[in-house]
Scaffold this motif. Structure first.
Motif, PDB file in Angstrom:
ATOM      1  N   ARG A  90       0.868  -1.181   0.000  1.00  0.00           N
ATOM      2  CA  ARG A  90       0.000   0.000   0.000  1.00  0.00           C
ATOM      3  C   ARG A  90       0.897   1.221   0.000  1.00  0.00           C
ATOM      4  NH1 ARG A  90      -5.059   1.940  -0.815  1.00  0.00           N
ATOM      5  NH2 ARG A  90      -5.472   3.648   0.566  1.00  0.00           N
ATOM      6  N   LEU A  91       0.737   2.074  -0.988  1.00  0.00           N
ATOM      7  CA  LEU A  91       1.506   3.299  -1.055  1.00  0.00           C
ATOM      8  C   LEU A  91       0.720   4.383  -0.349  1.00  0.00           C
ATOM      9  CD1 LEU A  91       2.468   3.103  -4.798  1.00  0.00           C
ATOM     10  CD2 LEU A  91       3.820   2.388  -2.837  1.00  0.00           C
ATOM     11  N   ARG A  92       1.402   5.198   0.418  1.00  0.00           N
ATOM     12  CA  ARG A  92       0.680   6.280   1.075  1.00  0.00           C
ATOM     13  C   ARG A  92       1.305   7.603   0.704  1.00  0.00           C
ATOM     14  NH1 ARG A  92       2.869   8.806   5.328  1.00  0.00           N
ATOM     15  NH2 ARG A  92       4.574   7.815   6.399  1.00  0.00           N
ATOM     16  N   ALA A 151      -3.724  18.840   5.252  1.00  0.00           N
ATOM     17  CA  ALA A 151      -5.155  18.765   4.918  1.00  0.00           C
ATOM     18  C   ALA A 151      -5.359  18.256   3.491  1.00  0.00           C
ATOM     19  CB  ALA A 151      -5.810  20.130   5.093  1.00  0.00           C
ATOM     20  N   ALA A 152      -4.538  18.724   2.547  1.00  0.00           N
ATOM     21  CA  ALA A 152      -4.660  18.274   1.153  1.00  0.00           C
ATOM     22  C   ALA A 152      -4.315  16.795   1.033  1.00  0.00           C
ATOM     23  CB  ALA A 152      -3.760  19.102   0.240  1.00  0.00           C
ATOM     24  N   ARG A 191      -6.085  11.173   0.335  1.00  0.00           N
ATOM     25  CA  ARG A 191      -6.172   9.831   0.914  1.00  0.00           C
ATOM     26  C   ARG A 191      -7.623   9.393   1.043  1.00  0.00           C
ATOM     27  NH1 ARG A 191      -2.296  10.465   5.868  1.00  0.00           N
ATOM     28  NH2 ARG A 191      -0.347   9.945   4.874  1.00  0.00           N
ATOM     29  N   SER A 192      -8.465  10.292   1.525  1.00  0.00           N
ATOM     30  CA  SER A 192      -9.869   9.944   1.737  1.00  0.00           C
ATOM     31  C   SER A 192     -10.581   9.645   0.417  1.00  0.00           C
ATOM     32  CB  SER A 192     -10.593  11.054   2.498  1.00  0.00           C
ATOM     33  OG  SER A 192     -10.767  12.189   1.681  1.00  0.00           O
TER      34      SER A 192
END
Length: 137
Positions: A17-19, A103-104, A109-110
């Protein structure tokens, strides 16, 4: 420019999983870049959120730029020998990947975006608009 995080089970295979990195947290290692490139090119319908300017010179305004189908078939099997499993998904293309805010990053992510990069949206738009390959095998 994304960072590897926890390895999780995905059926019989393990998926990476890349974050997205938080501001000030940048992993420029070759393995992270290779994993990011693999993630955006192995997507079922690779697409990139258009948060840059170049893609708009080739296609009308839209939220995402989508890879031409031929590009995806060209990449079939290209990462099979990569020793790091790859998770498929969309990316966030931005001209300023080191200026994103916490925040961005959380907003992206969301939305399920897996990586931040600088080229995918423009390459997809150019390839589609001009009917030209941007990958060669």
């Amino acid at each position: 420019m994304c960072r590897r995080s926890a390895v999780r089970s995905a059926g019989r295979r393990t998926a990476l999983r890349l974050r997205l990195p938080l501001p000030g947290e940048h992993d420029l290692s070759g393995s992270a870049q290779a994993a990011a490139a693999a993630a955006l090119l192995r997507a079922n319908r690779a697409r990139a959120l258009r948060d840059e300017g170049t893609s708009y010179h080739y296609q009308p305004a839209a939220e995402f730029s989508t890879a031409p189908t031929g590009m995806l078939s060209l990449m079939a099997g290209a990462f099979d020998n990569l020793h790091v499993p790859v998770e498929r998904g969309a990316t966030w293309t931005t001209d300023a990947p080191f200026r994103e805010t916490a925040a961005a990053v959380e907003a992206m992510r969301s939305r399920g975006l897996l990586a931040v990069e600088m080229e995918a949206a423009a390459l997809y738009a150019f390839a589609t608009a001009r009917e030209k390959p941007v990958l060669y095998r």
